[in-house]
Design a protein around this motif. Structure first.
Motif, PDB file in Angstrom:
ATOM      1  N   SER A  82       0.813  -1.208   0.000  1.00  0.00           N
ATOM      2  CA  SER A  82       0.000   0.000   0.000  1.00  0.00           C
ATOM      3  C   SER A  82       0.852   1.266   0.000  1.00  0.00           C
ATOM      4  CB  SER A  82      -0.933   0.008   1.214  1.00  0.00           C
ATOM      5  OG  SER A  82      -0.192   0.161   2.413  1.00  0.00           O
ATOM      6  N   SER A  83       2.132   1.128   0.262  1.00  0.00           N
ATOM      7  CA  SER A  83       2.985   2.316   0.308  1.00  0.00           C
ATOM      8  C   SER A  83       3.601   2.642  -1.053  1.00  0.00           C
ATOM      9  CB  SER A  83       4.088   2.135   1.351  1.00  0.00           C
ATOM     10  OG  SER A  83       5.012   1.168   0.914  1.00  0.00           O
ATOM     11  N   SER A  84       3.291   1.849  -2.096  1.00  0.00           N
ATOM     12  CA  SER A  84       3.837   2.196  -3.405  1.00  0.00           C
ATOM     13  C   SER A  84       3.163   3.471  -3.885  1.00  0.00           C
ATOM     14  CB  SER A  84       3.664   1.073  -4.413  1.00  0.00           C
ATOM     15  OG  SER A  84       2.632   0.243  -4.092  1.00  0.00           O
ATOM     16  N   ARG A  85       3.976   4.426  -4.263  1.00  0.00           N
ATOM     17  CA  ARG A  85       3.441   5.715  -4.637  1.00  0.00           C
ATOM     18  C   ARG A  85       3.617   5.956  -6.128  1.00  0.00           C
ATOM     19  NH1 ARG A  85       8.395   7.177  -1.561  1.00  0.00           N
ATOM     20  NH2 ARG A  85       7.737   6.634   0.502  1.00  0.00           N
ATOM     21  N   GLU A  86       2.911   6.965  -6.566  1.00  0.00           N
ATOM     22  CA  GLU A  86       3.047   7.373  -7.961  1.00  0.00           C
ATOM     23  C   GLU A  86       4.442   7.965  -8.153  1.00  0.00           C
ATOM     24  OE1 GLU A  86       0.872   7.107 -10.564  1.00  0.00           O
ATOM     25  OE2 GLU A  86      -0.306   5.876  -9.194  1.00  0.00           O
ATOM     26  N   THR A  87       4.977   7.766  -9.326  1.00  0.00           N
ATOM     27  CA  THR A  87       6.310   8.268  -9.617  1.00  0.00           C
ATOM     28  C   THR A  87       6.250   9.207 -10.809  1.00  0.00           C
ATOM     29  OG1 THR A  87       8.538   7.646 -10.258  1.00  0.00           O
ATOM     30  CG2 THR A  87       6.779   6.197 -10.989  1.00  0.00           C
ATOM     31  N   ASP A  88       7.232  10.074 -10.909  1.00  0.00           N
ATOM     32  CA  ASP A  88       7.274  10.970 -12.062  1.00  0.00           C
ATOM     33  C   ASP A  88       7.875  10.284 -13.286  1.00  0.00           C
ATOM     34  OD1 ASP A  88       9.780  10.774 -10.986  1.00  0.00           O
ATOM     35  OD2 ASP A  88      10.318  12.873 -11.339  1.00  0.00           O
ATOM     36  N   GLU A  89       8.400   9.061 -13.125  1.00  0.00           N
ATOM     37  CA  GLU A  89       8.955   8.267 -14.214  1.00  0.00           C
ATOM     38  C   GLU A  89       8.323   6.872 -14.211  1.00  0.00           C
ATOM     39  OE1 GLU A  89      11.291   9.024 -16.491  1.00  0.00           O
ATOM     40  OE2 GLU A  89      11.770  11.036 -15.786  1.00  0.00           O
ATOM     41  N   PRO A  90       7.029   6.737 -14.533  1.00  0.00           N
ATOM     42  CA  PRO A  90       6.380   5.429 -14.440  1.00  0.00           C
ATOM     43  C   PRO A  90       6.928   4.385 -15.418  1.00  0.00           C
ATOM     44  CG  PRO A  90       4.926   6.997 -15.486  1.00  0.00           C
ATOM     45  CD  PRO A  90       6.121   7.766 -15.003  1.00  0.00           C
ATOM     46  N   LEU A  91       7.542   4.809 -16.509  1.00  0.00           N
ATOM     47  CA  LEU A  91       8.059   3.876 -17.506  1.00  0.00           C
ATOM     48  C   LEU A  91       9.587   3.788 -17.463  1.00  0.00           C
ATOM     49  CD1 LEU A  91       5.746   4.916 -20.468  1.00  0.00           C
ATOM     50  CD2 LEU A  91       5.460   2.992 -18.899  1.00  0.00           C
ATOM     51  N   LEU A  92      10.177   4.101 -16.309  1.00  0.00           N
ATOM     52  CA  LEU A  92      11.623   4.172 -16.191  1.00  0.00           C
ATOM     53  C   LEU A  92      12.306   2.879 -16.635  1.00  0.00           C
ATOM     54  CD1 LEU A  92      14.106   5.762 -15.302  1.00  0.00           C
ATOM     55  CD2 LEU A  92      13.785   4.796 -13.026  1.00  0.00           C
ATOM     56  N   ASN A  93      11.841   1.744 -16.190  1.00  0.00           N
ATOM     57  CA  ASN A  93      12.461   0.463 -16.530  1.00  0.00           C
ATOM     58  C   ASN A  93      11.695  -0.274 -17.623  1.00  0.00           C
ATOM     59  OD1 ASN A  93      14.578   0.726 -14.706  1.00  0.00           O
ATOM     60  ND2 ASN A  93      13.270   0.059 -13.029  1.00  0.00           N
ATOM     61  N   GLN A  94      10.872   0.421 -18.350  1.00  0.00           N
ATOM     62  CA  GLN A  94      10.105  -0.165 -19.448  1.00  0.00           C
ATOM     63  C   GLN A  94      10.395   0.647 -20.709  1.00  0.00           C
ATOM     64  OE1 GLN A  94       6.026  -0.236 -18.250  1.00  0.00           O
ATOM     65  NE2 GLN A  94       6.509  -1.113 -16.268  1.00  0.00           N
ATOM     66  N   ARG A  95      11.600   0.461 -21.213  1.00  0.00           N
ATOM     67  CA  ARG A  95      12.070   1.312 -22.300  1.00  0.00           C
ATOM     68  C   ARG A  95      11.176   1.245 -23.535  1.00  0.00           C
ATOM     69  NH1 ARG A  95      17.762   1.442 -25.378  1.00  0.00           N
ATOM     70  NH2 ARG A  95      17.464   3.461 -26.335  1.00  0.00           N
ATOM     71  N   ALA A  96      10.770   0.048 -23.928  1.00  0.00           N
ATOM     72  CA  ALA A  96       9.953  -0.068 -25.136  1.00  0.00           C
ATOM     73  C   ALA A  96       8.614   0.644 -24.955  1.00  0.00           C
ATOM     74  CB  ALA A  96       9.729  -1.537 -25.487  1.00  0.00           C
ATOM     75  N   GLN A  97       8.021   0.537 -23.788  1.00  0.00           N
ATOM     76  CA  GLN A  97       6.751   1.230 -23.525  1.00  0.00           C
ATOM     77  C   GLN A  97       6.923   2.736 -23.567  1.00  0.00           C
ATOM     78  OE1 GLN A  97       3.870   0.549 -23.692  1.00  0.00           O
ATOM     79  NE2 GLN A  97       3.239  -1.289 -22.644  1.00  0.00           N
ATOM     80  N   SER A  98       8.080   3.215 -23.152  1.00  0.00           N
ATOM     81  CA  SER A  98       8.306   4.663 -23.139  1.00  0.00           C
ATOM     82  C   SER A  98       8.444   5.241 -24.548  1.00  0.00           C
ATOM     83  CB  SER A  98       9.540   5.002 -22.306  1.00  0.00           C
ATOM     84  OG  SER A  98      10.710   4.554 -22.954  1.00  0.00           O
ATOM     85  N   LEU A  99       8.629   4.389 -25.542  1.00  0.00           N
ATOM     86  CA  LEU A  99       8.782   4.861 -26.922  1.00  0.00           C
ATOM     87  C   LEU A  99       7.455   5.072 -27.627  1.00  0.00           C
ATOM     88  CD1 LEU A  99      11.731   2.553 -28.023  1.00  0.00           C
ATOM     89  CD2 LEU A  99      11.848   4.947 -27.290  1.00  0.00           C
TER      90      LEU A  99
END
Length: 152
Positions: A82-99
């Motif tokens: 429950s402590s996982s928070r929103e991040t300003d880089e949600p696709l940081l480790n998902q390079r293909a998705q970030s494209l």
């Protein structure tokens, strides 16, 4: 043997176990042993309070420790998830998705549904309609290491 160790250390045996588990958590971090260590320390507090009572035999102590361990692990998992928070880089480790949404120029034509495009310093395999090399395409989806494109 277990009974002898518990009788020799008295109620402090649970404190020793709890501190040993906390030390093990520091050596091999995984945020799991800490919950069992908390259960051991709570059992230690109960042992200090109930040590001289007839009901507080070593069997009862182990049952209480087991139940407290289960409860502590479940509460700990709930607390961490429950402590996982929103991040300003949600696709940081998902390079293909970030494209997705970017445009690029085909480096190799798309023939029979497959071609190549260069983005930044990487060549990506693309899927889409047959298009000649040099065509500007827009990335619409990613599937593993492959990108799906359409004509821009």
């Amino acid at each position: 043997m277990v009974q002898r160790i518990i009788l020799e250390l008295g109620p402090w045996s649970w404190w020793v176990l709890g501190l040993a588990l906390l030390a093990a958590e520091v050596v091999a971090p995984g945020v799991f042993l800490v919950w069992i260590a908390i259960a051991a320390l709570i059992t230690g507090v109960l042992s200090l309070l109930l040590w001289d009572t007839v009901v507080w035999g070593w069997q009862v102590q182990f049952v209480v420790f087991a139940l407290l361990s289960i409860v502590a692990v479940l509460l700990g998992r709930h607390f961490i998830s429950s402590s996982s928070r929103e991040t300003d880089e949600p696709l940081l480790n998902q390079r293909a998705q970030s494209l997705v949404g970017r445009t690029a120029v085909l480096e190799k034509p798309i023939a029979e549904g497959h071609g190549r495009v260069r983005l930044d310093d990487t060549i990506w395999i693309v899927e889409g309609p047959d298009l000649p090399a040099g065509t500007r395409v827009r990335i619409v989806a990613s599937h593993g290491r492959n990108l799906t494109v359409e004509s821009a």
